[in-house]
Design a protein around this motif. Sequence first.
Motif, PDB file in Angstrom:
ATOM      1  N   ALA A  71       5.659   2.977   3.299  1.00 15.33           N
ATOM      2  CA  ALA A  71       6.669   4.005   3.590  1.00 15.33           C
ATOM      3  C   ALA A  71       7.065   4.072   5.068  1.00 15.33           C
ATOM      4  CB  ALA A  71       6.168   5.371   3.130  1.00 15.33           C
ATOM      5  N   VAL A  72       6.130   3.857   5.978  1.00 13.84           N
ATOM      6  CA  VAL A  72       6.443   3.968   7.411  1.00 13.84           C
ATOM      7  C   VAL A  72       7.490   2.925   7.802  1.00 13.84           C
ATOM      8  CG1 VAL A  72       5.532   3.789   9.764  1.00 13.84           C
ATOM      9  CG2 VAL A  72       4.215   4.993   8.007  1.00 13.84           C
ATOM     10  N   ALA A  73       7.199   1.660   7.531  1.00 10.87           N
ATOM     11  CA  ALA A  73       8.134   0.578   7.889  1.00 10.87           C
ATOM     12  C   ALA A  73       9.397   0.652   7.042  1.00 10.87           C
ATOM     13  CB  ALA A  73       7.453  -0.776   7.713  1.00 10.87           C
ATOM     14  N   ARG A  74       9.230   0.970   5.773  1.00 11.38           N
ATOM     15  CA  ARG A  74      10.381   1.048   4.875  1.00 11.38           C
ATOM     16  C   ARG A  74      11.393   2.090   5.377  1.00 11.38           C
ATOM     17  NH1 ARG A  74      14.020  -0.879   2.475  1.00 11.38           N
ATOM     18  NH2 ARG A  74      14.768  -0.172   0.457  1.00 11.38           N
ATOM     19  N   TYR A  75      10.877   3.271   5.776  1.00  9.35           N
ATOM     20  CA  TYR A  75      11.803   4.314   6.226  1.00  9.35           C
ATOM     21  C   TYR A  75      12.464   3.931   7.551  1.00  9.35           C
ATOM     22  CZ  TYR A  75      13.867   8.916   7.019  1.00  9.35           C
ATOM     23  OH  TYR A  75      14.757   9.932   7.234  1.00  9.35           O
TER      24      TYR A  75
ATOM     25  N   ASP B  43       6.794   6.220  13.676  1.00 10.98           N
ATOM     26  CA  ASP B  43       6.801   4.802  14.041  1.00 10.98           C
ATOM     27  C   ASP B  43       5.487   4.087  13.752  1.00 10.98           C
ATOM     28  OD1 ASP B  43       5.189   5.826  16.009  1.00 10.98           O
ATOM     29  OD2 ASP B  43       6.551   5.394  17.672  1.00 10.98           O
ATOM     30  N   SER B  44       4.479   4.806  13.241  1.00  9.86           N
ATOM     31  CA  SER B  44       3.222   4.162  12.844  1.00  9.86           C
ATOM     32  C   SER B  44       2.517   5.075  11.840  1.00  9.86           C
ATOM     33  CB  SER B  44       2.306   3.940  14.051  1.00  9.86           C
ATOM     34  OG  SER B  44       1.841   5.198  14.533  1.00  9.86           O
ATOM     35  N   LEU B  45       1.589   4.506  11.104  1.00 12.05           N
ATOM     36  CA  LEU B  45       0.839   5.283  10.119  1.00 12.05           C
ATOM     37  C   LEU B  45       0.025   6.381  10.804  1.00 12.05           C
ATOM     38  CD1 LEU B  45       0.485   5.338   7.076  1.00 12.05           C
ATOM     39  CD2 LEU B  45      -1.421   3.741   7.314  1.00 12.05           C
ATOM     40  N   GLU B  46      -0.510   6.035  11.974  1.00  8.62           N
ATOM     41  CA  GLU B  46      -1.304   6.987  12.755  1.00  8.62           C
ATOM     42  C   GLU B  46      -0.435   8.179  13.186  1.00  8.62           C
ATOM     43  OE1 GLU B  46      -2.558   5.220  16.388  1.00  8.62           O
ATOM     44  OE2 GLU B  46      -3.919   6.866  16.908  1.00  8.62           O
ATOM     45  N   ASN B  47       0.749   7.892  13.713  1.00  6.07           N
ATOM     46  CA  ASN B  47       1.645   8.976  14.124  1.00  6.07           C
ATOM     47  C   ASN B  47       2.182   9.757  12.928  1.00  6.07           C
ATOM     48  OD1 ASN B  47       1.372   8.670  16.867  1.00  6.07           O
ATOM     49  ND2 ASN B  47       3.073   7.239  17.053  1.00  6.07           N
ATOM     50  N   ALA B  48       2.362   9.084  11.810  1.00  4.96           N
ATOM     51  CA  ALA B  48       2.827   9.774  10.598  1.00  4.96           C
ATOM     52  C   ALA B  48       1.844  10.885  10.234  1.00  4.96           C
ATOM     53  CB  ALA B  48       2.965   8.787   9.448  1.00  4.96           C
TER      54      ALA B  48
ATOM     55  N   MET C 155       0.843  -1.201   0.000  1.00  2.23           N
ATOM     56  CA  MET C 155       0.000   0.000   0.000  1.00  2.23           C
ATOM     57  C   MET C 155       0.884   1.260   0.000  1.00  2.23           C
ATOM     58  SD  MET C 155      -2.995   1.136   2.693  1.00  2.23           S
ATOM     59  CE  MET C 155      -1.819   1.637   3.925  1.00  2.23           C
ATOM     60  N   THR C 156       0.533   2.213  -0.831  1.00  4.74           N
ATOM     61  CA  THR C 156       1.274   3.482  -0.845  1.00  4.74           C
ATOM     62  C   THR C 156       0.912   4.278   0.403  1.00  4.74           C
ATOM     63  OG1 THR C 156       1.277   3.540  -3.254  1.00  4.74           O
ATOM     64  CG2 THR C 156       1.739   5.607  -2.134  1.00  4.74           C
ATOM     65  N   GLU C 157       1.944   4.696   1.125  1.00  6.66           N
ATOM     66  CA  GLU C 157       1.755   5.435   2.375  1.00  6.66           C
ATOM     67  C   GLU C 157       2.614   6.695   2.362  1.00  6.66           C
ATOM     68  OE1 GLU C 157       1.479   1.579   5.404  1.00  6.66           O
ATOM     69  OE2 GLU C 157       3.246   2.854   5.442  1.00  6.66           O
ATOM     70  N   ARG C 158       2.326   7.550   3.324  1.00  7.96           N
ATOM     71  CA  ARG C 158       3.205   8.687   3.586  1.00  7.96           C
ATOM     72  C   ARG C 158       3.748   8.574   4.998  1.00  7.96           C
ATOM     73  NH1 ARG C 158      -0.449  13.568   0.949  1.00  7.96           N
ATOM     74  NH2 ARG C 158       0.168  13.137  -1.207  1.00  7.96           N
ATOM     75  N   THR C 159       5.007   8.954   5.158  1.00  6.53           N
ATOM     76  CA  THR C 159       5.597   9.021   6.498  1.00  6.53           C
ATOM     77  C   THR C 159       6.265  10.370   6.671  1.00  6.53           C
ATOM     78  OG1 THR C 159       6.905   7.809   8.152  1.00  6.53           O
ATOM     79  CG2 THR C 159       7.873   8.003   5.941  1.00  6.53           C
ATOM     80  N   PHE C 160       6.556  10.704   7.940  1.00  7.86           N
ATOM     81  CA  PHE C 160       7.167  11.986   8.246  1.00  7.86           C
ATOM     82  C   PHE C 160       8.624  11.771   8.646  1.00  7.86           C
ATOM     83  CE2 PHE C 160       8.207  15.388  11.319  1.00  7.86           C
ATOM     84  CZ  PHE C 160       8.075  16.471  10.452  1.00  7.86           C
ATOM     85  N   SER C 161       9.499  12.612   8.121  1.00  7.98           N
ATOM     86  CA  SER C 161      10.940  12.500   8.382  1.00  7.98           C
ATOM     87  C   SER C 161      11.501  13.837   8.835  1.00  7.98           C
ATOM     88  CB  SER C 161      11.628  12.053   7.084  1.00  7.98           C
ATOM     89  OG  SER C 161      13.021  12.316   7.116  1.00  7.98           O
TER      90      SER C 161
ATOM     91  N   LEU D 272       7.674  11.689   3.105  1.00  7.05           N
ATOM     92  CA  LEU D 272       8.151  10.659   2.186  1.00  7.05           C
ATOM     93  C   LEU D 272       6.984   9.776   1.783  1.00  7.05           C
ATOM     94  CD1 LEU D 272      11.370   9.550   4.132  1.00  7.05           C
ATOM     95  CD2 LEU D 272      11.070  11.494   2.562  1.00  7.05           C
ATOM     96  N   GLU D 273       6.948   9.400   0.528  1.00  4.91           N
ATOM     97  CA  GLU D 273       5.838   8.594   0.006  1.00  4.91           C
ATOM     98  C   GLU D 273       6.387   7.346  -0.679  1.00  4.91           C
ATOM     99  OE1 GLU D 273       2.090  10.548  -1.794  1.00  4.91           O
ATOM    100  OE2 GLU D 273       3.222   9.789  -3.523  1.00  4.91           O
TER     101      GLU D 273
END
Length: 139
Positions: free
Chosen positions: A81-85, A119-124, A1-7, A76-77
């Motif tokens: 993405a969350v686990a990948r990063y 560390d999670s999609l929710e926190n992202a 699944m395509t996700e976004r995470t924060f860095s 980052l997308e």
Amino acid sequence: MTERTFSIIKPDATRRNLTGKINAVIEDAGLRIVAQRRVKLTTDQAKTFYAVHAERPFYGELVEQMTAEPVVVQVLEGENAVARYREVMGATNPEQAAEGTIRKQFALSIGENSVHGSDSLENAKIEIEQFFTEDQIVG
Ligand code: DAT
Ligand code: MG
């Protein structure tokens, strides 16, 4: 699944002019930088961002380090993405980080460990909203 995470590229890394090198690791891992801004965090911003660690003994030092110099905040997308990063960043303690990870290559210590990643999609989602509006994220 395509996700976004924060860095966040942290002050220890911006100070050593490592933004480009860290971005290259991120992009080589298949993550797209879909928003990015350089900013000097206020003490309030850093305290809010790390509120979950408020009772930990290193909290004061953490807030001081995060506000010492500019950081680069990013969205980052990519696939998972969350686990990948988290994988690309490596373990919190660089001594335990795997070969090739950002922290293995660049971190100075457990406190000055060069990058933050959600560390999670929710926190992202919560973290992204602290720094970017939807129209500033261009996927
Ligand atoms: P991560 O950044 O890998 O998600 P964390 O959420 O447990 O790690 O901690 C947030 C940050 O706090 C971490 O990147 C650096 C700092 N930190 C964590 N544990 C520490 C420790 N034992 N001593 C000093 N700083 C620490
Ligand atoms: Mg964390």
